[in-house]
Enzyme design. Structure first.
Site, PDB file in Angstrom:
ATOM      1  N   TRP A  44     -11.777   3.936  59.882  1.00 40.82           N
ATOM      2  CA  TRP A  44     -12.694   4.992  59.442  1.00 40.82           C
ATOM      3  C   TRP A  44     -12.000   6.284  59.005  1.00 40.82           C
ATOM      4  O   TRP A  44     -11.077   6.762  59.655  1.00 40.82           O
ATOM      5  CB  TRP A  44     -13.635   5.321  60.607  1.00 40.82           C
ATOM      6  CG  TRP A  44     -14.492   6.515  60.333  1.00 40.82           C
ATOM      7  CD1 TRP A  44     -14.239   7.804  60.702  1.00 40.82           C
ATOM      8  CD2 TRP A  44     -15.731   6.547  59.617  1.00 40.82           C
ATOM      9  NE1 TRP A  44     -15.244   8.630  60.254  1.00 40.82           N
ATOM     10  CE2 TRP A  44     -16.174   7.879  59.591  1.00 40.82           C
ATOM     11  CE3 TRP A  44     -16.504   5.562  58.993  1.00 40.82           C
ATOM     12  CZ2 TRP A  44     -17.360   8.262  58.974  1.00 40.82           C
ATOM     13  CZ3 TRP A  44     -17.684   5.950  58.375  1.00 40.82           C
ATOM     14  CH2 TRP A  44     -18.105   7.276  58.380  1.00 40.82           C
ATOM     15  N   MET A  45     -12.546   6.893  57.944  1.00 45.14           N
ATOM     16  CA  MET A  45     -12.146   8.250  57.554  1.00 45.14           C
ATOM     17  C   MET A  45     -13.381   9.060  57.166  1.00 45.14           C
ATOM     18  O   MET A  45     -14.252   8.559  56.477  1.00 45.14           O
ATOM     19  CB  MET A  45     -11.207   8.185  56.349  1.00 45.14           C
ATOM     20  CG  MET A  45     -11.083   9.514  55.613  1.00 45.14           C
ATOM     21  SD  MET A  45      -9.828   9.516  54.315  1.00 45.14           S
ATOM     22  CE  MET A  45     -10.147  11.139  53.628  1.00 45.14           C
ATOM     23  N   ASN A  46     -13.462  10.344  57.642  1.00 45.69           N
ATOM     24  CA  ASN A  46     -14.379  11.284  56.983  1.00 45.69           C
ATOM     25  C   ASN A  46     -13.611  12.515  56.545  1.00 45.69           C
ATOM     26  O   ASN A  46     -12.580  12.337  55.860  1.00 45.69           O
ATOM     27  CB  ASN A  46     -15.686  11.537  57.749  1.00 45.69           C
ATOM     28  CG  ASN A  46     -15.607  12.067  59.148  1.00 45.69           C
ATOM     29  OD1 ASN A  46     -15.179  11.382  60.052  1.00 45.69           O
ATOM     30  ND2 ASN A  46     -16.073  13.286  59.364  1.00 45.69           N
ATOM     31  N   ASP A  47     -14.012  13.718  56.846  1.00 45.88           N
ATOM     32  CA  ASP A  47     -13.501  14.921  56.179  1.00 45.88           C
ATOM     33  C   ASP A  47     -11.979  15.022  56.057  1.00 45.88           C
ATOM     34  O   ASP A  47     -11.272  14.773  57.039  1.00 45.88           O
ATOM     35  CB  ASP A  47     -13.891  16.170  56.972  1.00 45.88           C
ATOM     36  CG  ASP A  47     -15.327  16.184  57.432  1.00 45.88           C
ATOM     37  OD1 ASP A  47     -16.083  15.284  57.077  1.00 45.88           O
ATOM     38  OD2 ASP A  47     -15.684  17.135  58.157  1.00 45.88           O
ATOM     39  N   GLN A 106     -10.376  13.353  59.316  1.00 43.67           N
ATOM     40  CA  GLN A 106     -11.155  12.850  60.440  1.00 43.67           C
ATOM     41  C   GLN A 106     -11.023  11.329  60.448  1.00 43.67           C
ATOM     42  O   GLN A 106     -11.337  10.661  59.446  1.00 43.67           O
ATOM     43  CB  GLN A 106     -12.635  13.244  60.274  1.00 43.67           C
ATOM     44  CG  GLN A 106     -12.873  14.725  60.460  1.00 43.67           C
ATOM     45  CD  GLN A 106     -12.822  15.129  61.925  1.00 43.67           C
ATOM     46  OE1 GLN A 106     -13.784  14.963  62.647  1.00 43.67           O
ATOM     47  NE2 GLN A 106     -11.688  15.650  62.369  1.00 43.67           N
ATOM     48  N   TRP A 127     -17.822   5.762  62.332  1.00 40.64           N
ATOM     49  CA  TRP A 127     -17.462   7.020  62.992  1.00 40.64           C
ATOM     50  C   TRP A 127     -17.335   6.797  64.502  1.00 40.64           C
ATOM     51  O   TRP A 127     -18.091   6.018  65.090  1.00 40.64           O
ATOM     52  CB  TRP A 127     -18.552   8.054  62.681  1.00 40.64           C
ATOM     53  CG  TRP A 127     -18.169   9.446  63.095  1.00 40.64           C
ATOM     54  CD1 TRP A 127     -17.501  10.357  62.338  1.00 40.64           C
ATOM     55  CD2 TRP A 127     -18.438  10.067  64.353  1.00 40.64           C
ATOM     56  NE1 TRP A 127     -17.327  11.522  63.050  1.00 40.64           N
ATOM     57  CE2 TRP A 127     -17.887  11.375  64.286  1.00 40.64           C
ATOM     58  CE3 TRP A 127     -19.062   9.679  65.528  1.00 40.64           C
ATOM     59  CZ2 TRP A 127     -17.963  12.286  65.347  1.00 40.64           C
ATOM     60  CZ3 TRP A 127     -19.132  10.587  66.581  1.00 40.64           C
ATOM     61  CH2 TRP A 127     -18.598  11.872  66.484  1.00 40.64           C
ATOM     62  N   SER A 129     -13.230  18.706  62.608  1.00 37.31           N
ATOM     63  CA  SER A 129     -12.565  19.258  61.422  1.00 37.31           C
ATOM     64  C   SER A 129     -11.996  20.648  61.641  1.00 37.31           C
ATOM     65  O   SER A 129     -12.464  21.404  62.498  1.00 37.31           O
ATOM     66  CB  SER A 129     -13.557  19.291  60.264  1.00 37.31           C
ATOM     67  OG  SER A 129     -13.774  17.969  59.849  1.00 37.31           O
ATOM     68  N   ARG A 169     -18.502  25.086  64.332  1.00 42.33           N
ATOM     69  CA  ARG A 169     -17.337  24.240  64.047  1.00 42.33           C
ATOM     70  C   ARG A 169     -16.701  24.449  62.675  1.00 42.33           C
ATOM     71  O   ARG A 169     -17.170  25.204  61.857  1.00 42.33           O
ATOM     72  CB  ARG A 169     -17.725  22.775  64.193  1.00 42.33           C
ATOM     73  CG  ARG A 169     -18.844  22.290  63.291  1.00 42.33           C
ATOM     74  CD  ARG A 169     -19.024  20.779  63.507  1.00 42.33           C
ATOM     75  NE  ARG A 169     -20.145  20.261  62.752  1.00 42.33           N
ATOM     76  CZ  ARG A 169     -21.365  20.092  63.242  1.00 42.33           C
ATOM     77  NH1 ARG A 169     -21.640  20.427  64.488  1.00 42.33           N
ATOM     78  NH2 ARG A 169     -22.326  19.604  62.482  1.00 42.33           N
ATOM     79  N   GLU A 218     -21.645  23.231  57.302  1.00 42.72           N
ATOM     80  CA  GLU A 218     -20.415  22.680  57.863  1.00 42.72           C
ATOM     81  C   GLU A 218     -19.243  23.020  56.936  1.00 42.72           C
ATOM     82  O   GLU A 218     -19.449  23.378  55.773  1.00 42.72           O
ATOM     83  CB  GLU A 218     -20.505  21.146  57.969  1.00 42.72           C
ATOM     84  CG  GLU A 218     -21.649  20.641  58.842  1.00 42.72           C
ATOM     85  CD  GLU A 218     -21.671  19.126  59.011  1.00 42.72           C
ATOM     86  OE1 GLU A 218     -21.861  18.678  60.152  1.00 42.72           O
ATOM     87  OE2 GLU A 218     -21.516  18.385  58.022  1.00 42.72           O
ATOM     88  N   TRP A 275     -23.088  11.337  54.250  1.00 44.99           N
ATOM     89  CA  TRP A 275     -23.547  10.889  55.569  1.00 44.99           C
ATOM     90  C   TRP A 275     -24.791  10.019  55.486  1.00 44.99           C
ATOM     91  O   TRP A 275     -25.133   9.331  56.457  1.00 44.99           O
ATOM     92  CB  TRP A 275     -23.782  12.087  56.493  1.00 44.99           C
ATOM     93  CG  TRP A 275     -22.494  12.649  57.025  1.00 44.99           C
ATOM     94  CD1 TRP A 275     -21.980  13.884  56.770  1.00 44.99           C
ATOM     95  CD2 TRP A 275     -21.561  11.993  57.889  1.00 44.99           C
ATOM     96  NE1 TRP A 275     -20.773  14.034  57.417  1.00 44.99           N
ATOM     97  CE2 TRP A 275     -20.492  12.896  58.116  1.00 44.99           C
ATOM     98  CE3 TRP A 275     -21.504  10.738  58.492  1.00 44.99           C
ATOM     99  CZ2 TRP A 275     -19.396  12.575  58.921  1.00 44.99           C
ATOM    100  CZ3 TRP A 275     -20.405  10.427  59.292  1.00 44.99           C
ATOM    101  CH2 TRP A 275     -19.381  11.335  59.498  1.00 44.99           C
TER     102      TRP A 275
HETATM  103  C1  FRU Z   1     -18.609  17.033  58.388  1.00 41.66           C
HETATM  104  C2  FRU Z   1     -18.529  16.961  59.899  1.00 41.66           C
HETATM  105  C3  FRU Z   1     -17.930  18.227  60.473  1.00 41.66           C
HETATM  106  C4  FRU Z   1     -17.371  17.754  61.787  1.00 41.66           C
HETATM  107  C5  FRU Z   1     -16.875  16.376  61.445  1.00 41.66           C
HETATM  108  C6  FRU Z   1     -16.959  15.389  62.579  1.00 41.66           C
HETATM  109  O1  FRU Z   1     -18.647  15.808  57.769  1.00 41.66           O
HETATM  110  O2  FRU Z   1     -19.820  16.717  60.427  1.00 41.66           O
HETATM  111  O3  FRU Z   1     -18.861  19.279  60.590  1.00 41.66           O
HETATM  112  O4  FRU Z   1     -16.351  18.587  62.231  1.00 41.66           O
HETATM  113  O5  FRU Z   1     -17.665  15.929  60.355  1.00 41.66           O
HETATM  114  O6  FRU Z   1     -16.319  14.200  62.264  1.00 41.66           O
END
Ligand code: FRU
Length: 533
Positions: A49-52, A68, A76, A109, A183, A235, A330
């Protein structure tokens, strides 16, 4: 996105973390980068998995990218900072995971800066520490219903970003007690006050903080109540100063990601233009009136560019402001049809600020380094395409790894729609269009493949405002297996979109619908794969 994530979180993942999964150190698992839908010239993680994108900084010839990451599943989960590095923003080397979750919580993040003057005292003047500032998300507190589950912590590197040590007295910025969404710190140096400024998302406002040493933080001000788009929580903000192109004028740009509430649904990235006086962000009055009709202006109108922020410490001799986003949304990021890895980054984009007829606007364009992977340049042109007709440029390579620089000339008063369509022999297609009546750029993935993995993925054609200055429409398109990035009119309107065809699109056609087209011409290149076989 957070509530959504929590529901998705499997109990087993929590148990794994508590039992010490967080302390395990993992070597980089080589990715094959040959799977179906795998990007060939974008960054995506070797596994899982990867996000931000997080903590991007430049130091001694290397562009660092963190992200992330949940290394144990393709959904996630407990957040780590994955790590990769590049010398040219095109070819990436995967490095071991940089920061692991711990007893304080998950590593959400944040950003990283080179502390040149060793203000933190964590390194020395000869070897400046690189300091990462991130959100600690305390899952246990969150499950107990506490509102103070997010705070900010720091970690530092004394070996140019390779390995990281957490500061012993985290958190450095505790939660005020009642702001559950607190955050995504983005830190930058403000030479005017000789201090660090932290730009932080706090509910649906942006909160500014200052510090002399990256450790003790003082609250400065909040911005954003009732301004811009508020369809979801704010965010991943960013704040930077930019020169207005062609003028001796500087403005500050405040980037604010929000989810949901994006222009075509789900996650999106809006921005504000104004002044930052060292304490407060004051939006430009003309900018605010220019966005009042749309209640927001967006860096990207596509559905798949989120959480983008910019690189820190790019040398002044380069002077660019370079942003990279997460190429997903998301609304469906946990269920897109990939398995060994899930999600990746957009291409890095160079941002510029322009004073346009509509007001101050940020334009985005692919970084110039990407031109190094252009191969097999193919020029083509067509004249006089009648309504209902199509023409097909012949390409000596797959359209799904290609870059296009194209110009369409519309007759005066056109009421047509014009499409560039990629398709395969199963009847699946993805198309980009221009609607001359609505003055809109269109992205249609409704028939791009078996999209049933999420009913939010392709409910409708996605649209972006695109007023033309004359009769010509200029489009710059970059396709990479399962994505397109469209930069229209020099990057003033941008759309990033994913699609997942059963089999690759092998053909392209230009279609005129409901109106003629005077001419279409352009250049197309094959984009070479950047991953080792
Ligand atoms: C944005 C977010 C950030 C948070 C992170 C958690 O996509 O929701 O606000 O820090 O992802 O993975």
């Amino acid at each position: 996105m957070f509530k959504q994530n929590c529901q998705l979180l499997h109990t087993a993942l929590v148990i794994a973390l508590v039992l010490g999964g967080c302390n395990r150190r993992m070597a980089v698992q080589p990715g094959t980068y040959g799977e179906q839908h795998r990007p060939q010239w974008h960054y995506s993680p070797p596994q899982k998995w990867m996000n931000d994108p997080n903590g991007m900084f430049y130091y001694e010839g290397n562009y660092h990218l963190f992200y992330q990451h949940y290394p144990e599943a393709s959904v996630w989960g407990p957040m780590h900072w994955g790590h990769a590095v590049s010398k040219d923003l095109v070819h990436w080397e995967n490095l071991p995971i940089a920061i692991y979750p711990d007893s304080l919580g998950y590593i959400f993040s944040g950003s990283a800066v080179v502390d040149w003057q060793n203000s933190s005292g964590l390194g020395s003047l000869e070897n400046p520490p690189i300091v990462a500032v991130y959100t600690i998300h305390d899952m246990v507190a969150q499950k107990a219903g506490r509102l103070d589950c997010e705070s900010q912590g720091i970690a530092f590197s004394l070996d140019k970003g390779k390995t990281w040590t957490k500061y012993g007295k985290n958190p450095v910025l505790p939660n005020p007690g009642n702001i559950p969404d607190f955050r995504d710190p983005k830190v930058s140096w403000d030479p005017r006050g000789s201090n660090w400024i932290m730009t932080l998302a706090a509910g649906d406002v942006i909160s500014f903080w200052s510090s002399k040493n990256l450790i003790n933080w003082e609250h400065l001000s909040d911005f954003g109540k009732g301004l811009g788009a508020h369809g979801g929580v704010w965010e991943c903000p960013d704040l930077f100063r930019m020169k207005v192109e062609g003028a001796n004028e500087y403005k500050w740009v405040l980037v604010v990601n929000l989810n949901p509430g994006g222009p075509n649904g789900g996650s999106g990235t809006q921005y504000f233009v104004g002044e930052f006086n060292g304490r407060q962000f004051i939006p430009d009055a003309s900018f605010l009136s220019s966005i009042s009709k749309e209640s927001g202006v967006w860096l990207d109108y596509g559905r798949d560019n989120y959480a983008g922020v910019t690189w820190s410490d790019i040398p002044e001799s380069d002077g660019r402001r370079i942003l990279i986003g997460w190429m997903s949304n998301w609304d469906y990021s946990n269920v897109v049809p990939t398995e060994t890895w899930r999600n990746g980054a957009t291409l890095p984009r160079s941002l510029t600020l322009h004073n346009t007829k509509q007001g101050y606007r940020v334009f985005s364009n692919p970084v110039k380094e990407l031109q190094s992977i252009r191969k097999k340049e193919t020029s083509w042109s067509f004249l006089d395409l009648k309504s209902g007709q199509f023409v097909a440029p012949k390409l000596p390579f797959s359209p799904l790894q290609s870059e296009w620089d194209l110009e369409l000339e519309l007759p005066e008063g056109s009421i047509g729609k014009y499409w560039i369509e990629l398709f395969n022999d199963l009847g699946e297609r993805y198309r980009i269009g221009y609607d001359a009546v609505g003055k809109q750029l269109l992205s249609d993935r409704t028939k791009s493949g078996p999209n049933q993995f999420s009913d939010r993925f392709a409910r409708s054609i996605h649209a972006a405002p695109l007023p033309l200055s004359g009769s010509k429409l200029r489009l710059h398109l970059l396709f990479d297996v399962a994505s397109v990035e469209v930069f229209a009119e020099e990057g003033s309107t941008v759309m990033t979109e994913l699609f997942f065809p059963t089999r690759p699109f092998t053909s392209v056609k230009l279609v005129a619908e409901g109106g003629d087209l005077l001419s279409a011409k352009g250049k197309t290149w094959h984009l070479e794969r950047v991953w080792a076989k």
